[in-house]
Structures are given as structure tokens and as C-alpha cells.
Design an enzyme around this catalytic site. Structure first.
Site, PDB file in Angstrom:
ATOM      1  N   GLY A  53       0.819  -1.195   0.000  1.00  0.00           N
ATOM      2  CA  GLY A  53       0.000   0.000   0.000  1.00  0.00           C
ATOM      3  C   GLY A  53       0.857   1.249   0.000  1.00  0.00           C
ATOM      4  O   GLY A  53       1.971   1.240   0.505  1.00  0.00           O
ATOM      5  N   SER A  54       0.325   2.338  -0.584  1.00  0.00           N
ATOM      6  CA  SER A  54       1.008   3.626  -0.464  1.00  0.00           C
ATOM      7  C   SER A  54       0.737   4.197   0.923  1.00  0.00           C
ATOM      8  O   SER A  54      -0.025   3.641   1.709  1.00  0.00           O
ATOM      9  CB  SER A  54       0.519   4.576  -1.552  1.00  0.00           C
ATOM     10  OG  SER A  54       0.941   4.126  -2.818  1.00  0.00           O
ATOM     11  N   GLY A  55       1.388   5.323   1.214  1.00  0.00           N
ATOM     12  CA  GLY A  55       1.224   5.945   2.524  1.00  0.00           C
ATOM     13  C   GLY A  55       2.382   5.643   3.459  1.00  0.00           C
ATOM     14  O   GLY A  55       2.386   6.085   4.603  1.00  0.00           O
ATOM     15  N   HIS A  56       3.358   4.861   2.950  1.00  0.00           N
ATOM     16  CA  HIS A  56       4.531   4.504   3.760  1.00  0.00           C
ATOM     17  C   HIS A  56       5.804   5.136   3.196  1.00  0.00           C
ATOM     18  O   HIS A  56       6.904   4.675   3.494  1.00  0.00           O
ATOM     19  CB  HIS A  56       4.702   2.982   3.802  1.00  0.00           C
ATOM     20  CG  HIS A  56       3.486   2.240   4.238  1.00  0.00           C
ATOM     21  ND1 HIS A  56       2.887   2.464   5.451  1.00  0.00           N
ATOM     22  CD2 HIS A  56       2.734   1.293   3.614  1.00  0.00           C
ATOM     23  CE1 HIS A  56       1.822   1.670   5.569  1.00  0.00           C
ATOM     24  NE2 HIS A  56       1.711   0.958   4.458  1.00  0.00           N
ATOM     25  N   LYS A 104       5.758  -7.695   2.402  1.00  0.00           N
ATOM     26  CA  LYS A 104       5.440  -7.498   3.827  1.00  0.00           C
ATOM     27  C   LYS A 104       4.252  -8.404   4.182  1.00  0.00           C
ATOM     28  O   LYS A 104       3.310  -8.563   3.392  1.00  0.00           O
ATOM     29  CB  LYS A 104       5.086  -6.032   4.099  1.00  0.00           C
ATOM     30  CG  LYS A 104       6.245  -5.071   3.791  1.00  0.00           C
ATOM     31  CD  LYS A 104       6.035  -3.674   4.336  1.00  0.00           C
ATOM     32  CE  LYS A 104       4.802  -2.960   3.827  1.00  0.00           C
ATOM     33  NZ  LYS A 104       4.738  -2.832   2.356  1.00  0.00           N
ATOM     34  N   ASP A 109      -1.348  -8.468   0.537  1.00  0.00           N
ATOM     35  CA  ASP A 109      -0.068  -8.396  -0.176  1.00  0.00           C
ATOM     36  C   ASP A 109       0.425  -9.794  -0.528  1.00  0.00           C
ATOM     37  O   ASP A 109       0.830 -10.062  -1.664  1.00  0.00           O
ATOM     38  CB  ASP A 109       1.003  -7.712   0.709  1.00  0.00           C
ATOM     39  CG  ASP A 109       0.765  -6.221   0.866  1.00  0.00           C
ATOM     40  OD1 ASP A 109      -0.391  -5.776   0.747  1.00  0.00           O
ATOM     41  OD2 ASP A 109       1.732  -5.484   1.132  1.00  0.00           O
ATOM     42  N   HIS A 219      -0.492   0.689   9.639  1.00  0.00           N
ATOM     43  CA  HIS A 219      -1.765   1.189   9.093  1.00  0.00           C
ATOM     44  C   HIS A 219      -2.673   1.632  10.220  1.00  0.00           C
ATOM     45  O   HIS A 219      -3.881   1.740  10.060  1.00  0.00           O
ATOM     46  CB  HIS A 219      -2.477   0.108   8.289  1.00  0.00           C
ATOM     47  CG  HIS A 219      -1.600  -0.583   7.310  1.00  0.00           C
ATOM     48  ND1 HIS A 219      -0.941  -1.755   7.603  1.00  0.00           N
ATOM     49  CD2 HIS A 219      -1.240  -0.249   6.058  1.00  0.00           C
ATOM     50  CE1 HIS A 219      -0.211  -2.114   6.561  1.00  0.00           C
ATOM     51  NE2 HIS A 219      -0.379  -1.221   5.618  1.00  0.00           N
TER      52      HIS A 219
END
Lengths: 333, 333
Positions: A53-56, A104, A109, A219
């Protein structure tokens, strides 16, 4: 919601436009939603693909480049990349020596990387080996995970396995290096504040003034416990003690100690934390061989930090020291 | 106040302990409160000293190293360093070729650097040349400043003058390079949230949900105006238009475009902003020669960003590209 964004549903696309403009040494395919080293595929070199996911950010696209990842596939914010993205990334970096997937440990994922590996094998016969990172000692199962979550060790695995691939080692060896990093690495994180997924528009969880969450996931998944805000010294203990209890770090050549910011925590606080982490390790007889202090695996604008320790032998340290040239990690070149 | 700190009155000392432990290649004198390149003084090389209040990390101590600063003197949070610190830093980096002081234009900083230069001259005869950075187009005078405030251009001046000093150029030339960077650079910042000085314990100013401050200073000094929160595209216009109106950036070889995070803003948002800044520059006929995206001159945990443009000729670009090895900026070595 206060964010420097345009339409909440276009955040990832807009950020990728910015990355492409800022880093012409990367190839960003906006349709396929992948970020690739501009010289990929490198003939004869194992390709390294990661994603999530993006946001990391900067993980993972900020780790694409010489000595680290060959490609990253960013999903929507806190959402797994789809198999098509992973397939495209895998094919783009296939230089004939096979491709390593660094995944991860989140159910979505793992599933999507598996599906992509099967599709690639069926289409082109490319050999793909996945290594799943599961280093978070905070909780056994979690909101999006069976088993431990994959967090800070991912950064170290991508750097170290990337160096092994750059040396021309075969796929089995590169995968073995990545697995050794996972086996010998442990992490734990904490949050002072929540974060807001742009498309949701409200904080992922509530964390009142005066409280913090110990063992938080990247998250905003629940951690171990919610406690009153405490001095950095005590926060460091709450993060380091469970890590030391989980693996014998005192034997061996020393550790790579990684103090990571969650996105909304400034560097001055990370250095305060690093001093406390180092003091605990010294008291515990764990020598620090290398360190990394900064915001490398984040949770949007969450305030907080995580601590990762990797028990490193000489070989892992040499691979850590090897040249790397990516937007977010760079040395030796 | 939610911060990863111990005692609010020890934040700077604690962070410097962390920096010293994380970066053994730096010499941190905890009594004198200075951070020095471990090989200083370099005989025959002009020494570069900068400093200012803490809370802007990685500036300045994170820029100490080969090709950039020889020493930094961090004051208390948002408080000028005292003359004794600046004297100690200046003497520590005096390799016989004189010392350049890079000073952000805040009344206290300018005064204390001046006083230190006089003390050093009287004590040891060391030649010191100050260059004052005043690049913020937002306001003419401000809370702590007569004239324009010194902000983002400071980072670029330290890198570029640092490269000139590393080449062995004489003091007058290095100072001239720093002055050219200041003359040709402009910045403007904005804030989505306030920040809290640890010793104060409450936010420096109030910024209600739904509002942002355009033209903010790096200590939370008031900006030009308070407006409703807007999309990144409009925020970029509000920052870039006043910069372009202040100096003709379209002529020349291009600009170094620097999108800086204020400390609490994650990288994904900075890339969104960079895409918008780049789009405006393209529309305005301003070619981007180089860029820098990240949190380099911060205001504690303030959420927000600033944009800096530097009109760069070939010489400034070559100096920008020259090797640098510091905790926060590193390439080419």
C-alpha cells in the site's frame, strides 16, 4: 482533514507524477502504476521487486535504484497492489536470472504477490521467489495479517538483498540473504497520534491527548496497549525490551539499529529516541554496528516511531555498506 | 503536548547525544554545544560555520560534513546560539584560510554571529566573513527580523558554498558564491498546523481546522494571510507566484527547485506538491535544472511546506552536483 493533496482519490497518482519529475533516473509507468530502475532489466542480475500500500513513503518507490530495488508497485493508500501491477514490475526487471519478491506480511499483499508470481511463471516462465517479511513483535495476528506484521525490517532487507543482487549472486542466494535478514530482525512501533487515509477523510483511530499506543501497526492497526504519554526514555524501553526478549541480540557481531519516524515526527525527536535506544542496548550488552535514523517506513502523517534491530554478521554488514543510489537511501556513489 | 522527548528543557542536549551516537564521523562537543567535522580544521580550506535555533533539523548539524558545513552551533529551540558557541565553532574549523559564517536573517542570530566574529578577530586574528541569508518573500519585516527572513535558501547556500570551499577557493570567493545564492534565491512557506516549542508546552499559534497560513515563518511567525484549506494545486500557486513575481527566473540556465517539508508533513504530500510546483514552472517558462524534495529546514512538528527556487548558472549547478557527505545530504561519495 488537513493535507497537501488535490482530490483524495488521486493522491497516489499525483505523488507518482511528482516522483517521476523529481527523479528522472527512475522510469514511472503511470498506467501500470510501477516505478522501475531506468536501466532495468539488468541482464544476468536478479531483479528485486517490492510493493504494498502507499502511505509509507519513501518505502517502496523511494528505494528503487542501484543496489536496492529494481521496481516498486505502489497500491492505493494502505491497500495492496493488484496482481497486474506486480506482474508488470516483475516482467520489467527480469534480466534472465529470476526475480525476488520482497513482501510485507499482510494477507492481501501475500495473496496478490503469489497470484502475480503464478501469472508470470505461466506467461514467461520467469522464476520468482517470494520472501515474506514478518518482523513486528507487537502482536501475533492482526487486523490485516495472519502471523506477525512486516514493518521496519523490510527496509533493511531491501537494502541488503539489493546489494547481494547487485554483486551478481544467483536468485537462491539473494533470497537466502533476504530470509536471513527477516529471521534476524525484529521491530516494534508506537504512535502519539492517528493518521487519516485521504479517501476516508477521518482519523483511522482515536488517540486522546495524553495517551499513546504501544505496538501500533503501520496502518494504525491496534497495538499491545494504550498508555499515558511517557518520556522518550520510557518509550524506548517499551519498544526495545520486547524486541530483546524475542531474540538473543547480544551474541554476534552487533546490530543494525534503526529508529524510524512514522511520518509526522520530526528528526529532532528521532535523535532523542536514538540516544535512549542506544543507551538501553549498551546496558544490555548489544553492540551497535550500524544505524539508521529517519522516516523511511511511514504511516502517512502519524506521529510516532518504531525501533528495528537486525542482528548482523560480517557478510550482512558488508552488504549494508555496499553502494546504494536511490531517492531515499544513498551512499558510496 | 505529545512529543518523543524527555525533559522539555533537555531536548537539544538529548538530540545532540543521539546525533553523536548515530554519526561517529562528527565531533560533538556537548559542553560547547557545537557539531564539527571530525577532520576539522582542514589546513588551507575556508571553514564554513552556520547555526541558529534548534527545531529546524536536519538544519544545521545534519549538514556538517565533507562538501558542506565544517561546524554547526545549535541554539535552544527557536533561540539564537550564543556568541561563545559561535566562537568555539569558528576556532574549531579555522584552517588558516578564514571562516565563512552563513547566518539566517533573524535579529538575534545576526547580532550573535557579529559579536562572535569580533571576539574571534580580537583573540586570534582569524578573518571571518558573514553572509546573511534573507530569501523569504512572504513579508518584509517580521516578528524576529528586520528585512526578509532567512529560510530555504540557507540549505542551498550551505551546500553550494561548501562545495566551493572544498575546492580550495579563497574566503572572498566562497563568500561571493554564498551571496550569489542568496541574491538569486527566493522562498515562501505555508502551514497547515502550528507547532509547540517544548519549553512552552502549548502551540505557538492557533490554526483552526479548515484554515491554513500562507507565508508562515519557520518559527510560526505570522505570514501574509490566513485562508481556507485548498487543494495542493492552489497551494502551489500561492507559494510560487509571489516568488516568480519577485525575481525573473525565466532567464538563465534554470532553477534548483526545492520543495521542503515543515516537519510534520509526510513525503507523499511533498511529492504531490512537487508535481504542482513543476507544472507551474513549466507553464511559466522556468526550466528546472535540479530539484530537492524532502524535509530539510523544519519547524518542529509543523505540517506544511515551503518552496524555494534558486536561479542557477552552470557554476552554481556544478557546485550543487559536487560530492557531499553529511547526515542529511549525501551524494557522489
Amino acid at each position: 482533514m488537513k493535507k497537501l493533496i488535490n482530490d483524495p482519490s488521486h493522491v497516489v497518482a499525483d505523488a507518482l507524477r511528482g516522483m517521476a519529475l523529481a527523479h528522472p533516473e527512475l522510469r514511472v509507468d503511470h498506467d501500470k502504476r510501477i516505478v522501475v530502475r531506468s536501466d532495468a532489466p539488468v541482464q544476468g542480475k536478479v531483479g528485486l521487486v517490492s510493493g504494498g500500500g502507499s502511505g509509507h513513503e519513501p518505502m517502496h518507490a523511494g528505494f528503487v535504484g542501484l543496489g536496492m530495488l529494481d521496481a516498486a508497485c505502489p497500491g492505493e493508500v494502505f491497500t495492496s497492489p493488484v496482481p497486474d501491477q506486480i506482474v508488470a514490475a516483475t516482467q520489467a526487471v527480469d534480466g534472465g536470472a529470476g526475480v525476488l519478491h520482497i513482501v510485507k506480511n499482510y494477507t492481501g499483499d501475500v495473496m496478490n504477490f503469489e497470484m502475480a508470481a503464478e501469472l508470470v511463471a505461466a506467461e514467461s516462465g520467469t522464476e520468482v521467489v517470494p520472501v515474506v517479511i514478518d518482523d513486528d513483535v507487537a502482536v501475533q495476528d492482526s487486523l490485516y495479517t495472519a502471523g506477525r506484521r512486516g514493518v521496519g525490517v523490510t527496509v533493511l532487507a531491501e537494502k541488503i538483498a539489493g546489494a547481494a543482487a547487485e554483486q551478481g549472486r544467483p536468485l537462491a542466494e539473494v533470497a537466502d540473504v533476504a530470509r536471513r535478514v527477516d529471521t534476524n530482525g525484529r521491530s516494534m512501533g508506537m504512535a502519539l497520534t492517528s493518521c487519516t487515509v485521504p479517501a476516508a477523510g477521518h482519523p483511522t483511530f482515536e488517540l486522546p491527548e495524553g495517551e499513546m499506543e504501544i505496538g501500533i501497526g503501520i496502518h494504525g492497526e491496534p497495538g499491545r496497549r494504550r498508555v499515558p504519554v511517557a518520556p522518550a526514555r520510557e518509550v524506548a524501553e517499551m519498544l526495545v525490551e520486547p524486541i530483546l526478549a524475542d531474540l538473543d541480540f547480544a551474541s554476534g557481531e552487533g546490530v543494525i539499529a534503526f529508529v524510524n519516524g512514522m511520518g509526522g515526527t520530526p528528526l529532532i525527536e528521532l535523535y532523542v529516541m536514538y540516544a535512549e535506544v542506544a543507551a538501553i542496548l549498551e546496558k544490555s550488552g548489544v553492540p551497535i554496528a550500524r544505524n539508521l535514523v529517519g522516516s523511511y517506513i511511514t504511516s502517512l502523517e502519524m506521529a510516532g516511531c518504531s525501533v528495528t534491530l537486525l542482528k548482523a554478521d560480517d557478510e550482512l554488514l558488508r552488504l549494508w555498506d555496499a553502494p546504494v543510489r536511490t531517492p531515499a537511501l544513498r551512499w558510496g556513489v
